[in-house]
Design a protein around this motif. Sequence first.
Motif, PDB file in Angstrom:
ATOM      1  N   HIS A 208      34.817  26.285 -20.839  1.00 23.15           N
ATOM      2  CA  HIS A 208      33.636  26.767 -21.575  1.00 23.15           C
ATOM      3  C   HIS A 208      33.839  26.301 -22.918  1.00 23.15           C
ATOM      4  O   HIS A 208      32.953  26.432 -23.799  1.00 23.15           O
ATOM      5  N   THR A 209      35.017  25.881 -23.270  1.00 24.64           N
ATOM      6  CA  THR A 209      35.357  25.833 -24.749  1.00 24.64           C
ATOM      7  C   THR A 209      35.868  24.210 -25.042  1.00 24.64           C
ATOM      8  O   THR A 209      35.927  23.903 -26.247  1.00 24.64           O
ATOM      9  N   TYR A 210      36.376  23.653 -24.052  1.00 28.80           N
ATOM     10  CA  TYR A 210      36.856  22.452 -24.220  1.00 28.80           C
ATOM     11  C   TYR A 210      36.222  21.044 -23.385  1.00 28.80           C
ATOM     12  O   TYR A 210      35.620  21.455 -22.394  1.00 28.80           O
ATOM     13  N   ALA A 211      36.110  20.139 -24.288  1.00 26.25           N
ATOM     14  CA  ALA A 211      35.237  19.051 -23.452  1.00 26.25           C
ATOM     15  C   ALA A 211      36.295  17.772 -23.129  1.00 26.25           C
ATOM     16  O   ALA A 211      37.163  17.721 -23.237  1.00 26.25           O
ATOM     17  N   ARG A 212      35.609  17.135 -22.053  1.00 28.78           N
ATOM     18  CA  ARG A 212      36.102  16.010 -21.472  1.00 28.78           C
ATOM     19  C   ARG A 212      35.206  14.807 -21.695  1.00 28.78           C
ATOM     20  O   ARG A 212      34.113  14.804 -21.736  1.00 28.78           O
ATOM     21  N   MET A 213      35.883  13.527 -21.597  1.00 28.84           N
ATOM     22  CA  MET A 213      35.238  12.466 -21.137  1.00 28.84           C
ATOM     23  C   MET A 213      35.613  11.256 -20.334  1.00 28.84           C
ATOM     24  O   MET A 213      37.148  11.252 -20.222  1.00 28.84           O
ATOM     25  N   HIS A 214      34.940  11.005 -19.586  1.00 33.14           N
ATOM     26  CA  HIS A 214      35.349  10.017 -18.349  1.00 33.14           C
ATOM     27  C   HIS A 214      34.991   8.655 -18.904  1.00 33.14           C
ATOM     28  O   HIS A 214      33.874   8.265 -19.367  1.00 33.14           O
ATOM     29  N   LEU A 215      36.131   7.680 -18.803  1.00 27.75           N
ATOM     30  CA  LEU A 215      35.919   6.542 -19.059  1.00 27.75           C
ATOM     31  C   LEU A 215      35.521   5.359 -17.920  1.00 27.75           C
ATOM     32  O   LEU A 215      36.855   5.302 -17.163  1.00 27.75           O
TER      33      LEU A 215
END
Length: 421
Positions: A30-37
């Motif tokens: 709910h509070t932390y983001a991720r990114m897939h490369l």
Amino acid sequence: MSCVCPGTTKSQEIIEKTKKHPCYSAEAHHTYARMHLPVAPQCNVQCNYCNRKFDCVNESRPGVTSEVLTPDQALDKFEWVKEKIDQLSVVGIAGPGDALAEWKLTKQTFENIKAVNSDVTFCLSTNGLLLPEYAEEIIQLGVQHVTVTVNTLDPEIGAKIYKFVVYKGIRYEGVEAAKLLLKNQLAGIEYLTKRGVLVKINIVMIKGINDHHIPAVVKKVKELGVFVTNIMPLIPAPGSAFEHFSQTSMKEINELRNVCQLDIQQMRHCQQCRADAIGLLNEDRSQEFRMCNRQTAEVKTAQNLKKKQYKIAVTSKYGKLVDQHFGHASKFIIYQGDGQDFKIVENRSVEKFCSGMEECDSGEVQRDNIINALQDCDAVLTMRIGHHAKERLNKKEIYSVEYCDTVNNGLQYAVSQLADR
């Protein structure tokens, strides 16, 4: 879902590692983001539920991406996203192929980012075929979270799920392929868990094939020290062998999760993300951060590239979108321009060499004829291109650019990439 694995002696360590990882902690998503490369386009296992050739802006499932990046481009994108999303905590590589099948690219991407930001948490997803080979390097690189897809322990079932496996240059099929894959998966998982890496197991539930067998998979990976399992519904991908299967309902998924929860904690908030997903799990912003939207590239194109002329071959069905696979093209639209203005020079007809999922590497003569027909071009702009075709183009000093948007935006993006070479 609790962050603490029952019975573990390293509860505090697990909490520290997972409290900011949205895939490993229900609270964190709910509070932390991720990114897939998306730096790893190649895969060494053909699953019958997977077709990575299909890519749509609005399509959301594993294996889908709007662009494939080099490690240098991935670093650029990371810095861009980090600047815009304060809560970015995790960088992962989940394809669009397999992270370990393209280990050099995966490793270089992590090393590049680690050099500029040591606080980010790294994770990767893999089918596990090459896990024993690269497990030690994964640990040395500082990757603390690894997801492995294990759909069965029974090679007979595996033969129905996996069409083939390519291992050390040899293609395996049927039960033999499934045995080899399972052996490497289990060995790699055990190696990682014994050395403190948190392993998540993804399991695709396919009704009538492996659904009855999944509790046995869960029990086995628990014995190996796995942290959490994620039972996911089958998403029938167009063009895949299972495209006509019914999508598994969430009611069935949750009933099976409830059974397996008695053995090991279950991930219940998975979004089955794209290979280029960015943001919170329930708020994908990947289209906002496509490299073609980056203002610096547009400014560079407008200011610095006015005089040099580039010739670019485009695969497009109707001339508006970059919406065709390189191997599916029976003609190329040849554009010439300086980064701002382009004009169509000609349409070149060719004999396409790819007629389906399995035949794209077989038409070598047709492929070479196409590449020879494009020798005067600086680049090819296409929605998707295979590894071998890309290599052959590179030998002719023709740059290949994968893209999924309008032709006009794609041409500008291609010129910006050419200028950076």
